[in-house]
Motif scaffolding. Structure first.
Motif, PDB file in Angstrom:
ATOM      1  N   LEU A   1       5.216  -0.868  -5.813  1.00 18.51           N
ATOM      2  CA  LEU A   1       4.887  -2.270  -6.026  1.00 18.51           C
ATOM      3  C   LEU A   1       5.477  -2.796  -7.324  1.00 18.51           C
ATOM      4  O   LEU A   1       5.866  -3.968  -7.416  1.00 18.51           O
ATOM      5  CB  LEU A   1       3.373  -2.461  -6.017  1.00 18.51           C
ATOM      6  CG  LEU A   1       2.670  -2.209  -4.675  1.00 18.51           C
ATOM      7  CD1 LEU A   1       1.162  -2.185  -4.856  1.00 18.51           C
ATOM      8  CD2 LEU A   1       3.063  -3.264  -3.656  1.00 18.51           C
ATOM      9  N   LEU A   2       5.543  -1.937  -8.331  1.00 16.37           N
ATOM     10  CA  LEU A   2       6.105  -2.333  -9.623  1.00 16.37           C
ATOM     11  C   LEU A   2       7.626  -2.291  -9.625  1.00 16.37           C
ATOM     12  O   LEU A   2       8.269  -2.814 -10.545  1.00 16.37           O
ATOM     13  CB  LEU A   2       5.566  -1.413 -10.727  1.00 16.37           C
ATOM     14  CG  LEU A   2       4.083  -1.565 -11.071  1.00 16.37           C
ATOM     15  CD1 LEU A   2       3.615  -0.397 -11.933  1.00 16.37           C
ATOM     16  CD2 LEU A   2       3.826  -2.884 -11.784  1.00 16.37           C
ATOM     17  N   GLY A   3       8.189  -1.640  -8.599  1.00 14.97           N
ATOM     18  CA  GLY A   3       9.640  -1.538  -8.524  1.00 14.97           C
ATOM     19  C   GLY A   3      10.221  -0.451  -9.397  1.00 14.97           C
ATOM     20  O   GLY A   3      11.405  -0.504  -9.765  1.00 14.97           O
ATOM     21  N   VAL A   4       9.418   0.572  -9.727  1.00 15.28           N
ATOM     22  CA  VAL A   4       9.885   1.702 -10.537  1.00 15.28           C
ATOM     23  C   VAL A   4       9.347   2.990  -9.927  1.00 15.28           C
ATOM     24  O   VAL A   4       8.394   2.972  -9.133  1.00 15.28           O
ATOM     25  CB  VAL A   4       9.417   1.596 -12.005  1.00 15.28           C
ATOM     26  CG1 VAL A   4       9.963   0.341 -12.657  1.00 15.28           C
ATOM     27  CG2 VAL A   4       7.884   1.620 -12.093  1.00 15.28           C
ATOM     28  N   ALA A   5       9.934   4.101 -10.335  1.00 13.02           N
ATOM     29  CA  ALA A   5       9.421   5.407  -9.915  1.00 13.02           C
ATOM     30  C   ALA A   5       8.541   5.947 -11.039  1.00 13.02           C
ATOM     31  O   ALA A   5       9.043   6.464 -12.042  1.00 13.02           O
ATOM     32  CB  ALA A   5      10.574   6.362  -9.624  1.00 13.02           C
TER      33      ALA A   5
ATOM     34  N   ALA B   1      -3.989  -2.557  -5.496  1.00 15.85           N
ATOM     35  CA  ALA B   1      -2.993  -2.471  -6.558  1.00 15.85           C
ATOM     36  C   ALA B   1      -2.159  -3.740  -6.641  1.00 15.85           C
ATOM     37  O   ALA B   1      -1.849  -4.229  -7.738  1.00 15.85           O
ATOM     38  CB  ALA B   1      -2.098  -1.255  -6.329  1.00 15.85           C
ATOM     39  N   GLN B   2      -1.790  -4.303  -5.491  1.00 10.47           N
ATOM     40  CA  GLN B   2      -1.020  -5.551  -5.476  1.00 10.47           C
ATOM     41  C   GLN B   2      -1.796  -6.664  -6.175  1.00 10.47           C
ATOM     42  O   GLN B   2      -1.233  -7.446  -6.953  1.00 10.47           O
ATOM     43  CB  GLN B   2      -0.690  -5.955  -4.039  1.00 10.47           C
ATOM     44  CG  GLN B   2       0.128  -7.232  -3.925  1.00 10.47           C
ATOM     45  CD  GLN B   2       1.538  -7.066  -4.452  1.00 10.47           C
ATOM     46  OE1 GLN B   2       2.332  -6.316  -3.895  1.00 10.47           O
ATOM     47  NE2 GLN B   2       1.853  -7.763  -5.534  1.00 10.47           N
ATOM     48  N   ALA B   3      -3.084  -6.730  -5.912  1.00  8.15           N
ATOM     49  CA  ALA B   3      -3.911  -7.785  -6.498  1.00  8.15           C
ATOM     50  C   ALA B   3      -4.108  -7.609  -7.996  1.00  8.15           C
ATOM     51  O   ALA B   3      -4.431  -8.573  -8.694  1.00  8.15           O
ATOM     52  CB  ALA B   3      -5.265  -7.828  -5.793  1.00  8.15           C
ATOM     53  N   HIS B   4      -3.918  -6.385  -8.500  1.00 11.24           N
ATOM     54  CA  HIS B   4      -4.159  -6.105  -9.920  1.00 11.24           C
ATOM     55  C   HIS B   4      -2.883  -5.667 -10.637  1.00 11.24           C
ATOM     56  O   HIS B   4      -2.941  -5.058 -11.711  1.00 11.24           O
ATOM     57  CB  HIS B   4      -5.236  -5.027 -10.059  1.00 11.24           C
ATOM     58  CG  HIS B   4      -6.576  -5.453  -9.551  1.00 11.24           C
ATOM     59  ND1 HIS B   4      -6.924  -5.384  -8.206  1.00 11.24           N
ATOM     60  CD2 HIS B   4      -7.655  -5.988 -10.182  1.00 11.24           C
ATOM     61  CE1 HIS B   4      -8.146  -5.849  -8.054  1.00 11.24           C
ATOM     62  NE2 HIS B   4      -8.611  -6.213  -9.219  1.00 11.24           N
TER      63      HIS B   4
ATOM     64  N   ALA C   1      -0.687  -7.133 -12.385  1.00 13.12           N
ATOM     65  CA  ALA C   1      -0.435  -7.637 -13.735  1.00 13.12           C
ATOM     66  C   ALA C   1      -1.020  -6.727 -14.814  1.00 13.12           C
ATOM     67  O   ALA C   1      -0.517  -6.675 -15.941  1.00 13.12           O
ATOM     68  CB  ALA C   1      -1.000  -9.052 -13.886  1.00 13.12           C
ATOM     69  N   ALA C   2      -2.078  -5.987 -14.473  1.00 12.99           N
ATOM     70  CA  ALA C   2      -2.703  -5.093 -15.453  1.00 12.99           C
ATOM     71  C   ALA C   2      -1.805  -3.947 -15.859  1.00 12.99           C
ATOM     72  O   ALA C   2      -1.974  -3.345 -16.921  1.00 12.99           O
ATOM     73  CB  ALA C   2      -4.020  -4.560 -14.906  1.00 12.99           C
ATOM     74  N   PHE C   3      -0.801  -3.624 -15.007  1.00 14.92           N
ATOM     75  CA  PHE C   3       0.044  -2.470 -15.249  1.00 14.92           C
ATOM     76  C   PHE C   3       1.414  -2.833 -15.835  1.00 14.92           C
ATOM     77  O   PHE C   3       2.266  -1.974 -16.006  1.00 14.92           O
ATOM     78  CB  PHE C   3       0.243  -1.695 -13.936  1.00 14.92           C
ATOM     79  CG  PHE C   3      -1.036  -1.134 -13.388  1.00 14.92           C
ATOM     80  CD1 PHE C   3      -1.524   0.089 -13.812  1.00 14.92           C
ATOM     81  CD2 PHE C   3      -1.769  -1.863 -12.447  1.00 14.92           C
ATOM     82  CE1 PHE C   3      -2.703   0.597 -13.308  1.00 14.92           C
ATOM     83  CE2 PHE C   3      -2.953  -1.345 -11.940  1.00 14.92           C
ATOM     84  CZ  PHE C   3      -3.429  -0.122 -12.382  1.00 14.92           C
ATOM     85  N   GLY C   4       1.648  -4.081 -16.152  1.00 15.90           N
ATOM     86  CA  GLY C   4       2.920  -4.502 -16.713  1.00 15.90           C
ATOM     87  C   GLY C   4       2.701  -5.292 -17.997  1.00 15.90           C
ATOM     88  O   GLY C   4       1.562  -5.580 -18.364  1.00 15.90           O
ATOM     89  N   PRO C   5       3.785  -5.603 -18.726  1.00 13.94           N
ATOM     90  CA  PRO C   5       5.177  -5.262 -18.381  1.00 13.94           C
ATOM     91  C   PRO C   5       5.476  -3.786 -18.649  1.00 13.94           C
ATOM     92  O   PRO C   5       4.804  -3.139 -19.458  1.00 13.94           O
ATOM     93  CB  PRO C   5       5.982  -6.169 -19.316  1.00 13.94           C
ATOM     94  CG  PRO C   5       5.087  -6.356 -20.502  1.00 13.94           C
ATOM     95  CD  PRO C   5       3.690  -6.388 -19.950  1.00 13.94           C
ATOM     96  N   LEU C   6       6.499  -3.279 -17.959  1.00 13.76           N
ATOM     97  CA  LEU C   6       6.869  -1.888 -18.069  1.00 13.76           C
ATOM     98  C   LEU C   6       7.907  -1.685 -19.178  1.00 13.76           C
ATOM     99  O   LEU C   6       8.600  -2.623 -19.567  1.00 13.76           O
ATOM    100  CB  LEU C   6       7.447  -1.389 -16.735  1.00 13.76           C
ATOM    101  CG  LEU C   6       6.459  -1.397 -15.568  1.00 13.76           C
ATOM    102  CD1 LEU C   6       7.166  -1.021 -14.289  1.00 13.76           C
ATOM    103  CD2 LEU C   6       5.321  -0.433 -15.838  1.00 13.76           C
ATOM    104  N   PRO C   7       8.033  -0.427 -19.671  1.00 13.44           N
ATOM    105  CA  PRO C   7       9.049  -0.159 -20.693  1.00 13.44           C
ATOM    106  C   PRO C   7      10.439  -0.367 -20.125  1.00 13.44           C
ATOM    107  O   PRO C   7      10.702  -0.149 -18.951  1.00 13.44           O
ATOM    108  CB  PRO C   7       8.790   1.300 -21.070  1.00 13.44           C
ATOM    109  CG  PRO C   7       8.089   1.878 -19.887  1.00 13.44           C
ATOM    110  CD  PRO C   7       7.265   0.771 -19.323  1.00 13.44           C
ATOM    111  N   ALA C   8      11.332  -0.788 -20.982  1.00 13.25           N
ATOM    112  CA  ALA C   8      12.723  -1.023 -20.549  1.00 13.25           C
ATOM    113  C   ALA C   8      13.407   0.292 -20.213  1.00 13.25           C
ATOM    114  O   ALA C   8      13.101   1.323 -20.792  1.00 13.25           O
ATOM    115  CB  ALA C   8      13.476  -1.733 -21.648  1.00 13.25           C
TER     116      ALA C   8
END
Length: 284
Positions: A207-211, A272-275, A277-284
Motif C-alpha cells: 500500500l505504501l509502494g515500498v518493500a 491499513a489503507q484507512a490509516h 498516513a500514520a506510516f508516512g512519509p517514508l525515508p528517501a
C-alpha cells in the motif's frame, strides 16, 4: 440514556462516533476534554472508577452502559458494577478478550479478564461480553520504525493471528447497546483472515509502494521494548500471551461480526489503507 466508559480509548471513541444521534448519550472520561467524535447532543462527564461519587453522577438515569476497564489486576469492574446496580442500570456491554476461552491461558491479564466477566455474569444485570482478538490498530506501534527505517519488527512474526478491526468491535458494541437480542451472550470477534506479522508488513508495504523489511524480535528484545511501556507483571503476561500466538492459539477465525452486523469483518488491508498516513512519509 447510554453511558460509554473508555470514550477516549481504541474502541470506546469509535462506539461514541457510531451511536445514533437521536439517543441520549453520556461519555465518562478522566479528562472529558479528550473526548472527540461525539454527537453535539452527547454529554461528557468526568469520572473515575476509584471515585464512587463520580460513578454515581455518571450512572444517574443510565439504562445501558459500555464498560471498559484497563487497570490490570484492579477492582474497577467490581466498583463499576456495584454503582451500576445501585443506579438501576439494566444492561452492561463489557469489553473483554478472546483469551478467556483458552484453557492454556493463565497469564495475569487473562485471569483478570475472566474475573471481570464472572462478576458481570453474576450481577443480575443484562450483560453482553465482547471478546476480541488483538486489534489491528496495535500495528500503529510500527509507525516510527516504518517511517524512519522502512522496517517492521515483531515477536513471532511467522505465527498467524486473526486480528480484528476496532471499528468492527465498536459496531458490535453499539448493536448490543441499542438492540434487543444480545442479552446473556458472549461474542468472540476476529478479522476475516489470520495473518502473520510478516504478511501484514508485506501488505502494508504494498500500500505504501515500498518493500518493507521485516525483522524478528528475540524474546529479550521484546521484553525490553515492552518494559518501556508497561509494569513488569504486565510485560510478563504479554510475553506469555505471545507464546500462545507462537503455538497457534490465536489463528482461529470467527464469523461473529457478520452474524451480528450483517456484513463481513474488515480486512487488515482495508484497515491499513484507512490509516496509511500514520506510516508516512517514508525515508528517501
Amino acid at each position: 440514556m447510554i453511558l460509554v466508559t473508555g470514550g477516549t480509548g481504541t474502541v470506546g471513541r469509535q462506539v461514541v462516533g457510531r451511536l445514533p444521534a437521536d439517543l441520549p448519550v453520556r461519555i465518562m472520561a478522566r479528562d472529558p476534554a479528550r473526548v472527540t467524535g461525539a454527537a453535539a447532543t452527547a454529554e461528557t462527564v468526568a469520572g473515575d472508577y476509584g471515585d464512587p461519587r463520580s460513578l454515581a453522577r455518571a450512572l444517574a438515569g443510565v439504562r445501558a452502559a459500555f464498560l471498559v476497564t484497563t487497570r490490570v489486576g484492579g477492582d474497577d469492574d467490581a466498583r463499576f458494577l456495584r454503582a451500576a446496580e445501585m443506579a438501576g442500570v439494566q444492561r452492561v456491554v463489557k469489553l473483554s478478550a478472546a483469551a478467556v476461552l483458552d484453557g492454556q491461558a493463565g497469564d495475569l491479564i487473562t485471569r483478570w479478564q475472566r474475573a471481570g466477566e464472572e462478576l458481570l455474569c453474576a450481577s443480575g444485570l443484562e450483560w453482553t461480553l465482547l471478546r476480541p482478538r488483538a486489534f489491528m490498530s496495535n500495528c500503529l506501534s510500527w509507525a516510527a520504525s516504518v517511517r524512519a527505517e522502512g522496517t517492521v519488527r515483531a515477536l513471532y512474526g511467522q505465527s498467524a493471528h486473526a486480528c480484528v478491526d476496532p471499528a468492527d468491535v465498536a459496531e458490535v458494541a453499539v448493536r448490543a447497546l441499542v438492540e434487543e437480542g444480545h442479552a446473556q451472550r458472549a461474542y468472540t470477534l476476529t478479522g476475516p483472515q489470520a495473518l502473520t506479522a510478516a504478511e501484514q508488513a508485506r501488505q502494508l508495504g504494498e500500500l505504501l509502494g515500498v518493500a518493507l523489511r521485516f525483522e524478528e524480535l528475540s524474546a529479550g528484545q521484546a521484553r525490553a521494548a515492552l518494559a518501556g511501556r508497561y509494569p513488569a507483571p504486565v510485560v510478563e503476561a504479554l510475553l506469555q500471551s505471545a507464546g500462545r500466538l507462537r503455538a497457534g492459539a490465536k489463528a482461529g477465525v470467527q464469523d461473529t461480526v457478520r452474524r451480528v452486523t450483517g456484513r463481513e469483518a474488515g480486512t487488515f488491508r482495508a484497515w491499513a489503507q484507512a490509516h496509511l498516513a500514520a506510516f508516512g512519509p517514508l525515508p528517501a
